[in-house]
Scaffold this active site. Structure first.
Site, mmCIF file in Angstrom:
data_model
loop_
_atom_site.group_PDB
_atom_site.id
_atom_site.type_symbol
_atom_site.label_atom_id
_atom_site.label_comp_id
_atom_site.label_asym_id
_atom_site.label_seq_id
_atom_site.Cartn_x
_atom_site.Cartn_y
_atom_site.Cartn_z
ATOM 1 N N HIS A 31 -3.398 31.985 23.578
ATOM 2 C CA HIS A 31 -4.612 31.762 24.701
ATOM 3 C C HIS A 31 -4.195 31.823 26.067
ATOM 4 C CE1 HIS A 31 -7.716 31.610 21.358
ATOM 5 N NE2 HIS A 31 -6.807 30.999 20.537
ATOM 6 N N ASP A 73 -2.830 34.909 27.279
ATOM 7 C CA ASP A 73 -2.904 35.948 27.912
ATOM 8 C C ASP A 73 -3.941 36.435 28.812
ATOM 9 O OD1 ASP A 73 -4.434 36.289 25.761
ATOM 10 O OD2 ASP A 73 -3.696 38.203 24.963
ATOM 11 N N GLY A 109 -4.766 36.590 12.044
ATOM 12 C CA GLY A 109 -4.019 36.232 13.216
ATOM 13 C C GLY A 109 -2.752 37.227 13.482
ATOM 14 N N SER A 132 -4.527 42.817 12.971
ATOM 15 C CA SER A 132 -4.662 44.032 12.524
ATOM 16 C C SER A 132 -5.898 44.881 13.362
ATOM 17 C CB SER A 132 -5.450 43.662 11.193
ATOM 18 O OG SER A 132 -6.563 42.824 11.333
ATOM 19 N N ASP A 149 -2.052 41.966 22.097
ATOM 20 C CA ASP A 149 -1.542 42.443 20.839
ATOM 21 C C ASP A 149 -1.532 43.956 20.932
ATOM 22 O OD1 ASP A 149 -2.211 40.057 20.177
ATOM 23 O OD2 ASP A 149 -4.399 40.344 19.388
ATOM 24 N N LYS A 207 -13.324 36.807 14.098
ATOM 25 C CA LYS A 207 -13.575 36.583 15.583
ATOM 26 C C LYS A 207 -14.880 37.008 15.857
ATOM 27 C CE LYS A 207 -9.555 37.240 17.465
ATOM 28 N NZ LYS A 207 -9.526 38.274 18.208
HETATM 29 P P1 NG1 Z 1 -5.997 37.688 17.177
HETATM 30 O O1 NG1 Z 1 -7.234 36.909 16.798
HETATM 31 O O2 NG1 Z 1 -4.984 36.979 16.448
HETATM 32 O O3 NG1 Z 1 -5.953 39.027 17.019
HETATM 33 C C1 NG1 Z 1 -6.311 37.168 19.758
HETATM 34 C C2 NG1 Z 1 -6.377 37.971 20.899
HETATM 35 C C3 NG1 Z 1 -5.330 37.910 21.815
HETATM 36 C C4 NG1 Z 1 -4.679 36.639 22.158
HETATM 37 C C5 NG1 Z 1 -4.729 35.590 21.046
HETATM 38 C C6 NG1 Z 1 -4.389 34.163 21.255
HETATM 39 C C7 NG1 Z 1 -7.565 39.945 20.279
HETATM 40 C C8 NG1 Z 1 -7.629 41.392 19.895
HETATM 41 N N1 NG1 Z 1 -6.406 39.253 20.652
HETATM 42 O O4 NG1 Z 1 -5.562 37.623 18.629
HETATM 43 O O5 NG1 Z 1 -5.291 38.701 23.136
HETATM 44 O O6 NG1 Z 1 -5.589 36.054 23.015
HETATM 45 O O7 NG1 Z 1 -5.836 35.644 19.998
HETATM 46 O O8 NG1 Z 1 -3.388 34.153 21.979
HETATM 47 O O9 NG1 Z 1 -8.848 39.492 20.560
HETATM 48 MG MG MG Z 2 -7.499 40.723 16.023
#
Ligand code: NG1
Ligand code: MG
Length: 560
Positions: A56, A58, A192, A195, A266, A314
């Site tokens: 959290h 980026d 996390g 994908s 990501d 999410k």
């Molecule tokens: P996840 O939910 O693991 O794909 C997300 C965000 C990242 C980053 C991390 C927390 C997306 C695509 N990715 O990852 O940019 O903020 O949480 O470090 O939402």
């Molecule tokens: Mg994601």
């Protein structure tokens, strides 16, 4: 220019360390032919990632340190060129057919894309594909990548000087009448491991390639004006590569169409990772991924992923979890800027993905190190730190009406549900985590020599990962009881460090384990976490929930 490699034959996967995956590629190609009556022309591949440290931060503009994993998204593609007749007109509409090898879980979808003539009537705004953020469907992620690729094509075409030939994007030669796609992915979803971004990135790459519209890379440092070629039939003298950085930027911004105001870690990791290295990813002053080799020591550093089994969707939780955290950190940046007397407007004026609110703080290292401490001890007051800030309080301090702030922090585009904003607690995590990322990278770069130094290396990296978990749990509130329990179990089972990875609120942990303890580690975690939850499980650890992983290579295109 850093490019996405286009590998000339699927045979390459045999030399790519993907031998055990060859069957998967063959099945995908055969499935494609059975479905569409034609072989695929190419298979695009984009991997998932595990974030080693830097959670959290980026979307606040701070560096992160993930690595690409072997699990990935594959999309096989073939396209029907515009008919000879259509080539003389610009009215070809593209019909995109998207299927998944697991069609029972992921139903097929068909959508159409306006013709070049229609697009030309809406210059600069290629809102060509409807992505309804309210309707949660898997194909939305494909549409994000597809739409992003078209935006990139339009942008590049717009950069051509007025005197140049007609932009190829608007020419029917480059506008296929049909695009057939079949997807297969083996990254667990909602875990996390990214994908979603692997899918978006893969879709963007596949779309660019299928439009036969690839920027040429000649090794020329100044490649403008962009050159294009039609790659059918492929010309051996032409190197056809996609500029990774621009592609990544477009994959980052287009994934936000699903309704999550995500950062750029990501997609960058998926597209830009180099073999055998983790990536130190910076967003400021510009997007950059620097490969950092994981230190080669004995016992080896092994990263083990364990899925908590708690699915964190999410898309569903964004207004109270992810998007709310983005808002809290942005408000924190605005309040901090106000206390520091820095004008925040230049930073806020930048459009995503370049909006770097914490730029303010990073640009003023000498002021911030001292003043941040002052600001946090004198203001906000102790009670505001604990209870959080209301809209009224924030408006007053910033001297800005709330509706105006809503636009600044993009709440109009990414709604949230909250009465109070915990800006201090979130900022506490962000600053400490950002520091841990830099320390983690520095330690990785100092390869130790003696056995005691190796032990020390493990301890230092492990401590940073454990501190990251504590901060995610206590300051950022993005852990959950199962993740907390799993990290305890992992540490007791021999990990020197264990933390949640990715957004949190469920999903996976990543643990640093010396290679000589991995077997014991896997058996213990299996017994104490997975068998406790499901006594019917056998004694062998389940590879899909608990597995060691190596840094893998980033995205690639295989010609079939
Ligand atoms: P996840 O939910 O693991 O794909 C997300 C965000 C990242 C980053 C991390 C927390 C997306 C695509 N990715 O990852 O940019 O903020 O949480 O470090 O939402
Ligand atoms: Mg994601």
């Amino acid at each position: 220019m850093d490019t996405v490699p286009i590998v000339d034959s699927l045979d390459q996967i045999y030399t790519d360390g993907l031998l055990d995956q060859a069957q998967r590629y063959d099945q995908l190609a055969q499935g494609f032919e059975a479905l569409y009556g034609q072989p695929p022309a190419l298979i695009a591949r984009a991997p998932g990632r595990v974030n080693l440290i830097g959670e959290h931060v980026d979307y606040c503009g701070f560096p992160v340190f993930p690595m690409a994993i072997e699990r990935d998204c594959l999309i096989a593609v073939a396209w029907e060129p515009a008919s000879a007749e259509a080539r003389t007109t610009t009215t070809t509409t593209t019909t995109v057919r998207l299927s998944h090898v697991h069609s029972d879980q992921y139903p097929a979808c068909v959508f159409t894309h306006p013709s070049p003539a229609e697009l030309a009537r809406h210059p600069g705004v290629p809102a060509v594909v409807d992505i309804s953020a309210n309707r949660l469907t898997w194909s939305n992620y494909f549409k994000c990548g597809y739409r992003g690729a078209h935006e990139l094509m339009a942008q590049t075409a717009a950069e051509l000087p007025a005197s140049a030939a007609k932009p190829p994007y608007l020419s029917s030669h480059h506008h296929p009448s049909g695009l057939n796609c079949l997807m297969n992915g083996n990254i667990p979803t909602g875990a996390g491991l990214s994908s979603s971004s692997a899918f978006v990135s893969c879709a963007a790459i596949a779309t660019m390639a299928a439009h036969e519209l690839l920027p040429l890379t000649s090794g020329n440092a100044n490649p403008s004006p962009p050159a294009y070629t039609i790659t059918t039939p492929p010309s051996a003298s032409v190197q056809r590569n996609l500029d990774r950085t621009r592609l990544t930027e477009i994959a980052i911004s287009s994934e936000r169409y699903v309704g999550v105001n995500s950062g750029g870690m990501d997609q960058t990791c998926s597209i830009m990772s180099q073999p055998n290295s983790a990536s130190f990813i910076e967003f400021y002053p510009r997007l950059r991924a620097t490969p950092v080799a994981v230190p080669r020591v004995q016992p080896a550093l092994t990263f083990v992923i364990a899925n908590s089994g708690v699915t964190s969707d999410k898309l569903v939780t964004a207004p109270v979890c992810y998007n709310l955290r983005v808002v809290e950190t942005r408000l924190g940046a605005l309040l901090l800027a106000r206390y520091l007397g820095i004008d925040q407007r230049p930073a806020l004026a930048q459009a995503p993905p370049n909006n770097r609110h914490f730029k303010l703080v990073m640009d003023e290292p000498s002021t911030t190190t001292t003043t941040t401490a002052t600001a946090t001890t004198t203001s906000p007051s102790q009670s505001l730190r604990e209870t959080g800030w209301t809209r009224t309080q924030i408006s007053q301090v910033l001297d800005t009406p709330w509706p105006q702030l809503e636009r600044q922090i993009e709440v109009d585009r990414f709604p949230i549900h909250a009465e109070v904003f915990h800006v201090y607690r979130r900022a506490h995590h962000v600053f400490s985590e950002a520091l841990r990322v830099v320390q983690f990278r520095q330690i990785c770069q100092q390869a130790p020599l003696s056995a005691t130094a190796v032990d020390h290396l493990f301890q230092k990296l492990g401590q940073l990962m454990n501190d990251s978990q504590t901060s995610c749990r206590d300051w950022f509130d993005c852990s959950c009881p199962e993740l907390d329990e799993l990290t305890y179990i992992c540490r007791a089972a021999g990990a020197v460090g264990s933390r949640l990875t990715g957004a949190g609120w469920g999903g996976c942990t990543v643990s640093l384990v010396p290679s000589d303890r991995v077997d014991h580690f896997l058996r213990t975690v299996h017994r104490e976490y997975y068998q406790v939850r499901n006594p019917a499980l056998g004694d062998e650890p389940n590879q899909s929930d608990l597995f060691a992983t190596q840094p893998g290579r980033g995205a690639v295109i295989y010609r079939v």
